[in-house]
Design an enzyme around this catalytic site. Structure first.
Site, PDB file in Angstrom:
ATOM      1  N   ARG A 121       0.958  -0.897  -0.009  1.00 30.50           N
ATOM      2  CA  ARG A 121       0.084  -0.029   0.144  1.00 30.50           C
ATOM      3  C   ARG A 121       1.243   1.197   0.328  1.00 30.50           C
ATOM      4  NH1 ARG A 121      -3.175  -2.772   3.534  1.00 30.50           N
ATOM      5  NH2 ARG A 121      -5.218  -4.050   2.971  1.00 30.50           N
ATOM      6  N   LYS A 143       3.588  11.320 -11.199  1.00 27.83           N
ATOM      7  CA  LYS A 143       2.770  10.522 -12.166  1.00 27.83           C
ATOM      8  C   LYS A 143       3.866   9.161 -12.398  1.00 27.83           C
ATOM      9  CE  LYS A 143       0.579  13.908 -14.859  1.00 27.83           C
ATOM     10  NZ  LYS A 143       0.165  14.139 -16.277  1.00 27.83           N
ATOM     11  N   GLU A 185      11.692  18.854 -24.506  1.00 25.36           N
ATOM     12  CA  GLU A 185      10.638  18.836 -23.243  1.00 25.36           C
ATOM     13  C   GLU A 185      11.488  19.963 -22.798  1.00 25.36           C
ATOM     14  OE1 GLU A 185       8.327  17.024 -23.079  1.00 25.36           O
ATOM     15  OE2 GLU A 185       8.298  14.667 -23.954  1.00 25.36           O
ATOM     16  N   LYS A 227       8.500  22.762 -13.456  1.00 20.31           N
ATOM     17  CA  LYS A 227       8.033  21.987 -13.330  1.00 20.31           C
ATOM     18  C   LYS A 227       7.869  21.869 -11.674  1.00 20.31           C
ATOM     19  CE  LYS A 227       6.519  17.496 -14.456  1.00 20.31           C
ATOM     20  NZ  LYS A 227       6.524  15.542 -15.152  1.00 20.31           N
ATOM     21  N   GLU A 237      -3.513  17.527 -11.767  1.00 16.85           N
ATOM     22  CA  GLU A 237      -3.599  17.850 -12.969  1.00 16.85           C
ATOM     23  C   GLU A 237      -5.330  18.574 -13.040  1.00 16.85           C
ATOM     24  OE1 GLU A 237      -1.718  15.361 -15.951  1.00 16.85           O
ATOM     25  OE2 GLU A 237      -3.178  16.107 -17.312  1.00 16.85           O
ATOM     26  N   ARG A 242      -1.353  21.804 -13.942  1.00 19.42           N
ATOM     27  CA  ARG A 242      -0.740  20.895 -14.703  1.00 19.42           C
ATOM     28  C   ARG A 242      -0.755  20.021 -16.151  1.00 19.42           C
ATOM     29  NH1 ARG A 242       2.011  16.226 -11.269  1.00 19.42           N
ATOM     30  NH2 ARG A 242       3.021  14.760 -12.736  1.00 19.42           N
ATOM     31  N   ASN A 246       1.353  19.728 -21.371  1.00 22.95           N
ATOM     32  CA  ASN A 246       1.298  18.078 -22.403  1.00 22.95           C
ATOM     33  C   ASN A 246       1.209  18.719 -23.366  1.00 22.95           C
ATOM     34  OD1 ASN A 246       1.034  16.040 -20.869  1.00 22.95           O
ATOM     35  ND2 ASN A 246      -1.003  16.485 -20.189  1.00 22.95           N
ATOM     36  N   HIS A 249       1.303  16.980 -26.979  1.00 21.08           N
ATOM     37  CA  HIS A 249       1.672  16.022 -26.596  1.00 21.08           C
ATOM     38  C   HIS A 249      -0.308  15.175 -27.028  1.00 21.08           C
ATOM     39  CE1 HIS A 249       4.110  16.255 -23.891  1.00 21.08           C
ATOM     40  NE2 HIS A 249       3.947  15.181 -23.802  1.00 21.08           N
ATOM     41  N   HIS A 253       0.989  12.800 -30.119  1.00 19.55           N
ATOM     42  CA  HIS A 253       0.069  11.154 -29.959  1.00 19.55           C
ATOM     43  C   HIS A 253      -0.479  10.024 -31.296  1.00 19.55           C
ATOM     44  CE1 HIS A 253      -1.083   7.609 -27.211  1.00 19.55           C
ATOM     45  NE2 HIS A 253      -1.919   7.923 -27.833  1.00 19.55           N
ATOM     46  N   HIS A 267       8.985   9.557 -28.992  1.00 20.09           N
ATOM     47  CA  HIS A 267       8.380  10.590 -27.948  1.00 20.09           C
ATOM     48  C   HIS A 267       8.610  11.386 -28.425  1.00 20.09           C
ATOM     49  CE1 HIS A 267       4.925  11.119 -25.417  1.00 20.09           C
ATOM     50  NE2 HIS A 267       5.916  12.295 -24.286  1.00 20.09           N
TER      51      HIS A 267
HETATM   52  P1  NAD Z   1      13.632   5.216 -21.781  1.00 24.24           P
HETATM   53  O1  NAD Z   1      14.345   4.947 -19.606  1.00 24.24           O
HETATM   54  O2  NAD Z   1      13.050   4.442 -22.746  1.00 24.24           O
HETATM   55  O3  NAD Z   1      15.481   5.684 -22.375  1.00 24.24           O
HETATM   56  C1  NAD Z   1      15.656   5.969 -23.098  1.00 24.24           C
HETATM   57  C2  NAD Z   1      17.177   4.890 -24.016  1.00 24.24           C
HETATM   58  O4  NAD Z   1      18.284   5.438 -23.356  1.00 24.24           O
HETATM   59  C3  NAD Z   1      16.645   3.287 -23.280  1.00 24.24           C
HETATM   60  O5  NAD Z   1      16.764   2.515 -24.168  1.00 24.24           O
HETATM   61  C4  NAD Z   1      17.160   3.623 -22.363  1.00 24.24           C
HETATM   62  O6  NAD Z   1      17.891   2.075 -21.547  1.00 24.24           O
HETATM   63  C5  NAD Z   1      17.926   4.167 -22.161  1.00 24.24           C
HETATM   64  N1  NAD Z   1      19.167   4.618 -21.380  1.00 24.24           N
HETATM   65  C6  NAD Z   1      19.197   5.427 -20.421  1.00 24.24           C
HETATM   66  N2  NAD Z   1      19.598   6.377 -20.010  1.00 24.24           N
HETATM   67  C7  NAD Z   1      21.029   7.115 -20.583  1.00 24.24           C
HETATM   68  C8  NAD Z   1      21.799   6.801 -19.948  1.00 24.24           C
HETATM   69  N3  NAD Z   1      23.032   7.787 -19.305  1.00 24.24           N
HETATM   70  N4  NAD Z   1      23.130   5.987 -20.338  1.00 24.24           N
HETATM   71  C9  NAD Z   1      22.423   5.274 -21.746  1.00 24.24           C
HETATM   72  N5  NAD Z   1      21.499   4.893 -22.090  1.00 24.24           N
HETATM   73  C10 NAD Z   1      20.641   5.008 -20.874  1.00 24.24           C
HETATM   74  O7  NAD Z   1      12.782   6.405 -22.026  1.00 24.24           O
HETATM   75  P2  NAD Z   1      12.453   7.537 -21.352  1.00 24.24           P
HETATM   76  O8  NAD Z   1      12.972   8.911 -22.591  1.00 24.24           O
HETATM   77  O9  NAD Z   1      13.752   8.559 -20.482  1.00 24.24           O
HETATM   78  O10 NAD Z   1      11.107   8.199 -20.842  1.00 24.24           O
HETATM   79  C11 NAD Z   1      10.069   7.663 -22.015  1.00 24.24           C
HETATM   80  C12 NAD Z   1       9.024   6.465 -20.700  1.00 24.24           C
HETATM   81  O11 NAD Z   1       8.888   8.513 -19.372  1.00 24.24           O
HETATM   82  C13 NAD Z   1       7.708   6.863 -21.624  1.00 24.24           C
HETATM   83  O12 NAD Z   1       7.433   5.239 -20.888  1.00 24.24           O
HETATM   84  C14 NAD Z   1       6.945   7.833 -20.455  1.00 24.24           C
HETATM   85  O13 NAD Z   1       5.635   7.981 -20.678  1.00 24.24           O
HETATM   86  C15 NAD Z   1       7.174   8.339 -19.532  1.00 24.24           C
HETATM   87  N6  NAD Z   1       7.608   9.768 -19.375  1.00 24.24           N
HETATM   88  C16 NAD Z   1       6.461  10.499 -18.085  1.00 24.24           C
HETATM   89  C17 NAD Z   1       6.507  11.344 -17.066  1.00 24.24           C
HETATM   90  C18 NAD Z   1       5.703  11.170 -15.840  1.00 24.24           C
HETATM   91  O14 NAD Z   1       5.591  12.508 -16.174  1.00 24.24           O
HETATM   92  N7  NAD Z   1       5.592  10.323 -15.046  1.00 24.24           N
HETATM   93  C19 NAD Z   1       6.606  12.420 -17.913  1.00 24.24           C
HETATM   94  C20 NAD Z   1       7.402  12.515 -19.693  1.00 24.24           C
HETATM   95  C21 NAD Z   1       7.073  10.717 -19.701  1.00 24.24           C
HETATM   96  N1  GLY Z   2       5.052  14.802 -18.000  1.00 20.81           N
HETATM   97  C1  GLY Z   2       3.580  15.739 -17.628  1.00 20.81           C
HETATM   98  C2  GLY Z   2       3.395  15.998 -16.309  1.00 20.81           C
HETATM   99  O1  GLY Z   2       4.651  14.671 -15.551  1.00 20.81           O
HETATM  100  O2  GLY Z   2       2.312  15.799 -16.498  1.00 20.81           O
END
Ligand code: NAD
Ligand code: GLY
Length: 369
Positions: A121, A143, A185, A227, A237, A242, A246, A249, A253, A267
């Site tokens: 939990r 998030k 971003e 942020k 949100e 917040r 997006n 996006h 998307h 992305h």
């Molecule tokens: P990711 O975590 O897949 O990383 C991108 C690639 O880079 C992967 O292959 C990873 O292995 C590699 N990588 C990461 N750091 C590295 C490093 N220092 N050295 C070598 N390789 C490295 O993708 P991302 O772009 O970091 O994140 C995308 C994800 O984040 C999506 O799932 C998206 O939905 C999510 N997201 C969440 C929020 C939120 O607010 N929670 C906001 C934006 C995106």
């Molecule tokens: N990436 C959008 C949010 O965190 O709200």
């Protein structure tokens, strides 16, 4: 070292931005690490470059790091990835007062955060973001989510980390294309809410994607500050503030969906194109001048990000692209709010957008430029 506070009553935490943070983990985490065994979740790519540094820094202070290493990519943000993570954490006998370390990009951060939200939990976690996207966006704000068959990030929770350590050293091993995706971003914060920061991005953005440490530190710090401000104002949100994060996006998307969420369009590239489209659509509606839309396009193009959808060679027309938008998470009682611009640095939520008009606009974009 820049330290940014995320001011949430009862759940406030710090985001520290600098070099050498992973090599200094025990001191950085302090009392958050209360047991010898420390559970760390990562992926294979990150482990290859950073597991050694983390292992050594923890061991040197008498800790025993325990590792769960996922395959890289969105696949880990799945029911099976979550089950594997939870079973492993239960096997590690993690308790509610413990902190799980998430070492990686947004995928590992979102997955670990969600596992932490529901394990017993709710237990603690620390974000150690290693991609630019994760440092400026996903690691801050709480998030967390996995993907479902019906779409991305549809199963999740708001669960804030106890600490975020954005170690700029990690950006040196990030593939260049991923670095550019994260930069989409960064510039987003300027376009949506800070014209002065947009001006800085216009002038210095190439340095960020080129690996300049000073420029990266400034970009990450300014992004996290923006942020943190927005999250403190509208954590869940609910006020619309917040939702402005997006920007780009909804258009992005639709393009990601049309290209099958594949390597054809990552992305961050979808977000970059989406911001260009949001700016040009804002100009079409008379909210901003075409010159401001052109500046945004040029700044995105200068960072090596895609800025023209005609170049994607899509088979779809505007209607087909707009149809993807009907599955957007922001759909609210049959209407889709669009984030548009009244100027550079002045995003707002427009609830009066007709999808038919968006489709006609996209048809023009698919042919023009
Ligand atoms: P990711 O975590 O897949 O990383 C991108 C690639 O880079 C992967 O292959 C990873 O292995 C590699 N990588 C990461 N750091 C590295 C490093 N220092 N050295 C070598 N390789 C490295 O993708 P991302 O772009 O970091 O994140 C995308 C994800 O984040 C999506 O799932 C998206 O939905 C999510 N997201 C969440 C929020 C939120 O607010 N929670 C906001 C934006 C995106
Ligand atoms: N990436 C959008 C949010 O965190 O709200």
């Amino acid at each position: 070292m820049p330290v940014i506070g995320v001011a949430l009553a009862g759940r406030a935490y710090e985001v520290r931005v600098g070099g050498g943070l992973l090599a200094d983990l025990p001191a950085q985490c302090g009392k958050l690490l209360r047991k010898r065994r420390v559970p760390i979740i990562t992926d294979e790519n990150v482990a290859e470059s950073w597991r050694g540094v983390v292992q050594q820094s923890l061991e040197s202070a008498g800790f025993e790091p325990q590792w769960l290493v996922h395959a890289p990519g969105e696949g880990a943000k799945s029911w099976s990835g979550l089950e594997r993570t939870l079973d492993w954490l239960l096997g590690q006998e993690v308790e509610r007062g413990d902190h799980i370390l998430a070492l990686g990009g947004g995928v590992i951060g979102d997955l670990t955060g969600f596992a932490a939200a529901i394990l017993k939990r709710g237990c603690g976690f620390i974000q150690l973001p290693t991609s630019l996207l994760a440092q400026v966006d996903s690691s801050v704000g709480g998030k967390t989510a996995i993907n479902a068959a019906a779409g991305k990030n549809l199963v999740g929770a708001f669960h804030q980390p106890a600490l975020v350590l954005a170690d700029l050293d990690t950006l040196a091993t990030l593939p260049a294309r991923e670095l550019r995706c994260g930069y989409a971003e960064v510039i987003k914060y300027g376009i949506l809410g800070d014209r002065t920061f947009f001006d800085w991005c216009e002038a210095e953005g190439a340095k960020v994607v080129g690996g300049d440490r000073t420029a990266q530190q400034y970009a990450v710090t300014k992004s996290v500050e923006a942020k943190a401000r927005i999250v403190a104002e509208d954590e869940r949100e609910t006020t619309g503030k917040r939702a402005l994060l997006n920007l780009g996006h909804t258009f992005g998307h639709a393009l990601e969906a049309e290209t099958g969420f594949s390597d054809k369009l990552l992305h961050g590239e979808g977000v970059a194109l989406g911001m260009v489209l949001a700016a040009r659509y804002s100009a079409r509606r008379g909210y901003i001048g075409v010159d401001d839309a052109a500046r945004i396009t040029a700044a995105i193009d200068a960072a090596g990000l895609p800025s023209e959808i005609a170049a994607l060679g899509l088979a779809a027309d505007g209607r087909a692209l707009a149809a993807h938008m009907l599955h957007d998470k922001k759909m609210d009682a049959g209407t889709l709010p669009f984030i548009l611009l009244r100027g550079i640095g002045e995003a707002f939520l427009d609830k009066e957008v007709s999808l038919g008009d968006v489709a006609a606009f996209l048809d023009e974009e698919l042919q023009a430029h």
